[in-house]
Structures are given as structure tokens and as C-alpha cells.
Design a protein around this motif. Structure first.
Motif, mmCIF file in Angstrom:
data_model
loop_
_atom_site.group_PDB
_atom_site.id
_atom_site.type_symbol
_atom_site.label_atom_id
_atom_site.label_comp_id
_atom_site.label_asym_id
_atom_site.label_seq_id
_atom_site.Cartn_x
_atom_site.Cartn_y
_atom_site.Cartn_z
ATOM 1 N N TYR A 285 48.968 30.697 15.260
ATOM 2 C CA TYR A 285 50.267 30.439 14.645
ATOM 3 C C TYR A 285 50.174 29.134 13.853
ATOM 4 C CZ TYR A 285 52.382 34.019 17.633
ATOM 5 O OH TYR A 285 52.700 35.204 18.242
ATOM 6 N N TYR A 294 51.166 33.838 11.036
ATOM 7 C CA TYR A 294 50.191 34.168 12.064
ATOM 8 C C TYR A 294 48.974 34.722 11.339
ATOM 9 C CZ TYR A 294 47.675 35.629 16.103
ATOM 10 O OH TYR A 294 46.679 35.734 17.048
ATOM 11 N N GLY A 324 51.430 37.546 16.634
ATOM 12 C CA GLY A 324 51.981 37.875 15.328
ATOM 13 C C GLY A 324 52.649 39.224 15.219
#
Length: 440
Positions: A285, A294, A324
Motif C-alpha cells: 500500500y 496498491y 488491494g
């Protein structure tokens, strides 16, 4: 299996002597330079491993690190080489050679030798001066290898990360069209060019303009030479500007580039380079104060409301994410991390297995706050081991004893299963009784 045995050396060799030393013949008719290059061939094939062989002229010190074998017998040929090197260096070379299980295992040495008067002298342990002398060099050395900065806090006497580059990259010098050598990933060299996609020159694609003498991995699947960043067989960015590694991403100018080694393809995006950072060291991230990514894929979230809950798990205003990917069915606004993989939102208890794919719904919330004890969780009506509900478990009397055992007033449990061995049941029941008495 035990950690590999590692050999490390810190040897002071005067610069004038070092130049002569490199040219000295060994018993097998090689020169010292070629012997050191041989030791580092494996390291150059895998630049992410912790290997080094570097001479620092200003400090007049040779630093060396190599993992080798499982025991002292395996390491004997390397130690014999160091004995030979000490003999060739003569009276002026001083330092230490250490053998032990590091950097990932225990730090204790299995053997330490002091270099002096042309010999290796066995000693009890490393001198305290060895680390004191090396400390000032570590920050400078580590800055030359940006992708290795994640190791900086754990550096010890042997945890150094450079390869032998005296008089050019020895690994590349040894490659020929008839004997191409492997860099890593799918790159090979014939000593003049870099190729990608095959271990055979005839079927590999030439990476145009790539300089094999400066070619190495930067981060993930992104490589570089002195002029470009490369992904597979193509340049992706020029290096007219300085670059920096942020997590697994490489920032050049106002763009960040990322190609993970887990099978994800190449991705890049425009970023604010001054504010771009990795939000969690254990997952990809990223944020720059205005946007969230992400793996360099943008998420529809604002940094103001984005929160990392644990490795790989995050939430924003719009959703909860695992690496993500949106986790369906979870209320992001009310989600609370209970610990050890257990979570709760306003309606459900959840479990996230870090080895699995997504969150697992355990059931609708019951009265009373859930209590997590190690891998077990209980509320007023149920008990779980990870995602497994324990049938007939009594949450009021349930008590973990010693992993993997727990007990309640009626049963003894081994993880999520009832224990059937009478001796184990008796021992766990006795421990449970002591814990219950102590609680009273």
C-alpha cells in the motif's frame, strides 16, 4: 533444517599490497582476483542474497560475506582459501574471519580466527573492536544498495550487501558467448550484452543498450544499469535523474514504477515524489498525500480516511481491502480488529487467515464483546479456533492452557478437536483447574 553456515571476513590490507595481492598465484594456478570472483559467482546470480566481497581503498579494508554449507566440514575449502590469502598477504594484513549461523539464525559463532603474521589464529570470539570499526562504514555501504535498506536495522558484523567489483564486475568478465551466465529472473549475459527470456542466447531477446557490467536488480522485477530502468527486455525510464526505492517501487522523477516478483505485471503512475511512501512495510500500500495505491494500481480512497489494519488488510471510506482487493460483505465503517486474525463489524464476526484468500464469516454477532486469546475467540455463546467453531464448547468456562491445548468444564481441546488421549486430558485438566483457581 538449520540455517546455512556463513563465512565473514574483515581484513585490513594496505592499498599497495592489495594491488599486488590480487595478482598473486594460488596453488591451483588461479590468481587471487579469480578466486574471489569464483566465490561470488553464486551471489551475482542472485543479487538479493546477502553476499559481499568489496575492497574499500580509503579504509584499506576487504569485507567479505558468503553463505556456504551446513557445517564446518562444508566450509573447510573456504577456510583453506582464507589461510592461503593470509599467507600471501603476509605480515601487514590484519583482521578477522568468522564462521557462524547468521544472519537469519542464531548469532553465535562456530569458529573465529584472527588474521595476522600471515596466518589464521583460532580465537575464542570476535573482538569488540571488530564491530566498532565496522559501524561507521555500514551507513555508507548500505546507501549504495537501496533495495537492501529494509535490512539496515538488523545489520550485524556479517550482514553486508555488496558484490566484488574491483577492476570491473568479475562475474561478467567470466561470461562468453559459449558460456553465457545467468544474472537472475530471465536475464543472461555473454560478457558483452544482456539478454532476456531464455537461458540460450539463440532464443533470448537482446536488451538493447543494457550494460552488463552495471546491470543489477533494483527492486522486484525491475533492473537497471547506469542509464535506464528495465522491465523484461525493454527500458521503462531513463536515469538522468536520481532514483530512489520506496518499498518495492522505484521512483524516478514524478513517476513510480513497480513490478512485483509474485506474478503481477508492470505498473506505473504519476506520484508526488516528495510525499510518496509505503504505508505498510509488509504489503504494497502506497500513498502520496493525495492518492492511495496498491501495487501502483489506484484505489478509490482518500489518504485522510485510509487505515492499515494489519499486513495486507486496510480500510477506507468505501471498502475493506485485502492486498488491494475489495472484501465483499464487510462494513468498513464499523470494522474492529480484535487480534490474531479476528475482526468484527456491526453485524458479523470475521476471521482472516493470512494463508487463505479472503475473510471468513464466523456468524452474526452475539451479546457480549468477543474475547480473543491466542488462536481462540469466544463470545457469550460460541468458541472458535481460527475459523473453526468448537462444537459443544462452553464459552463461560473455556480457557486456553498451553498451545495447542485448551479446556472448558466438560472437554479438553487440541486446537479445534476434542482430545482423546487420557494422559493428555489429565495433564491439561490439571492445568485448567490451576488457572481457574488462580482466576477466582
Amino acid at each position: 533444517m538449520s540455517e546455512p553456515l556463513s563465512i565473514a571476513a574483515q581484513i585490513h590490507v594496505p592499498a599497495a599490497l592489495f594491488e599486488q595481492w590480487l595478482k598473486q598465484p594460488l596453488p591451483d594456478e588461479r590468481q587471487v582476483l579469480d578466486a574471489l570472483a569464483d566465490l561470488l559467482d553464486t551471489a551475482d546470480c542472485n543479487p538479493e542474497e546477502l553476499f559481499l566481497c568489496q575492497y574499500l581503498p580509503e579504509q584499506q579494508v576487504l569485507l567479505f560475506f558468503l553463505s556456504d554449507g551446513r557445517n564446518l566440514q562444508d566450509a573447510a575449502p573456504r577456510l583453506d582459501l582464507f589461510r592461503c590469502l593470509a599467507s600471501l598477504a603476509g605480515e601487514e594484513a590484519k583482521g578477522y574471519v568468522a564462521v557462524g549461523r547468521y544472519p537469519y539464525g542464531g548469532m553465535g559463532e562456530e569458529g573465529v580466527w584472527r588474521v595476522g603474521k600471515g596466518r589464521l589464529h583460532k580465537v575464542r570470539g570476535l573482538s569488540s573492536d571488530a564491530m566498532a570499526e565496522l559501524d561507521p562504514l555500514l551507513a555508507k555501504l548500505i546507501a549504495w544498495m537501496p533495495e537492501q535498506q529494509r535490512h539496515q536495522k538488523a545489520l550485524y558484523f556479517r550482514k553486508l550487501m555488496l558484490r566484488f567489483n574491483k577492476r570491473g564486475n568479475a562475474f561478467v568478465r567470466r561470461a562468453t558467448p559459449g558460456r553465457p551466465l545467468w544474472f537472475g529472473d530471465e536475464y543472461i549475459t555473454d560478457g558483452k550484452h544482456v539478454y532476456y527470456g531464455s537461458s540460450r542466447l539463440a532464443s533470448a531477446r537482446r536488451v538493447e543498450e543494457a550494460d552488463p557490467f552495471h546491470f543489477r536488480r533494483v527492486a522486484g522485477l525491475i533492473w537497471r544499469d547506469g542509464n535506464y530502468l528495465y522491465f523484461k527486455d525493454r527500458p521503462i525510464a531513463g536515469l538522468q535523474e536520481r532514483f530512489r526505492v520506496v518499498g518495492n517501487a522505484v521512483v524516478v522523477g514524478n513517476h513510480a514504477y513497480l513490478a512485483d516478483r509474485d506474478g503481477r505485471d508492470f505498473a506505473c503512475d504519476e506520484v508526488d515524489p516528495a510525499r510518496f511512501k509505503r504505508l505498510c512495510r509488509d504489503s504494497d500500500y502506497y500513498g502520496d498525500g493525495a492518492r492511495i495505491w496498491y501495487g501502483m494500481e489506484r484505489l478509490p480512497e482518500s489518504p485522510d480516511t485510509f487505515e492499515i489494519l494489519e499486513a495486507g488488510i486496510a480500510r477506507g471510506r468505501n471498502a475493506v481491502y485485502r492486498h488491494g482487493v475489495v472484501c465483499a460483505g464487510i462494513d468498513a465503517a464499523s470494522l474492529v480488529r480484535l487480534g490474531n486474525g479476528f475482526f468484527q463489524d456491526r453485524e458479523q464476526l470475521w476471521f482472516h487467515d493470512s494463508t487463505g484468500s479472503m475473510f471468513i464469516a464466523l456468524g452474526r454477532c452475539a451479546p457480549g464483546a468477543p474475547k480473543v486469546q491466542g488462536p481462540w475467540c469466544r463470545d457469550d455463546t460460541r468458541v472458535w479456533f481460527h475459523e473453526h467453531q468448537l462444537a459443544d464448547a462452553d464459552p463461560c468456562s473455556f480457557q486456553p492452557v498451553s498451545y495447542p491445548y485448551a479446556a472448558d468444564a466438560r472437554h479438553v481441546w487440541c486446537q479445534q478437536r476434542r482430545e482423546v488421549d487420557p494422559e493428555v486430558i489429565a495433564a491439561v485438566r490439571a492445568a485448567w483447574t490451576r488457572l481457574a483457581s488462580a482466576g477466582d
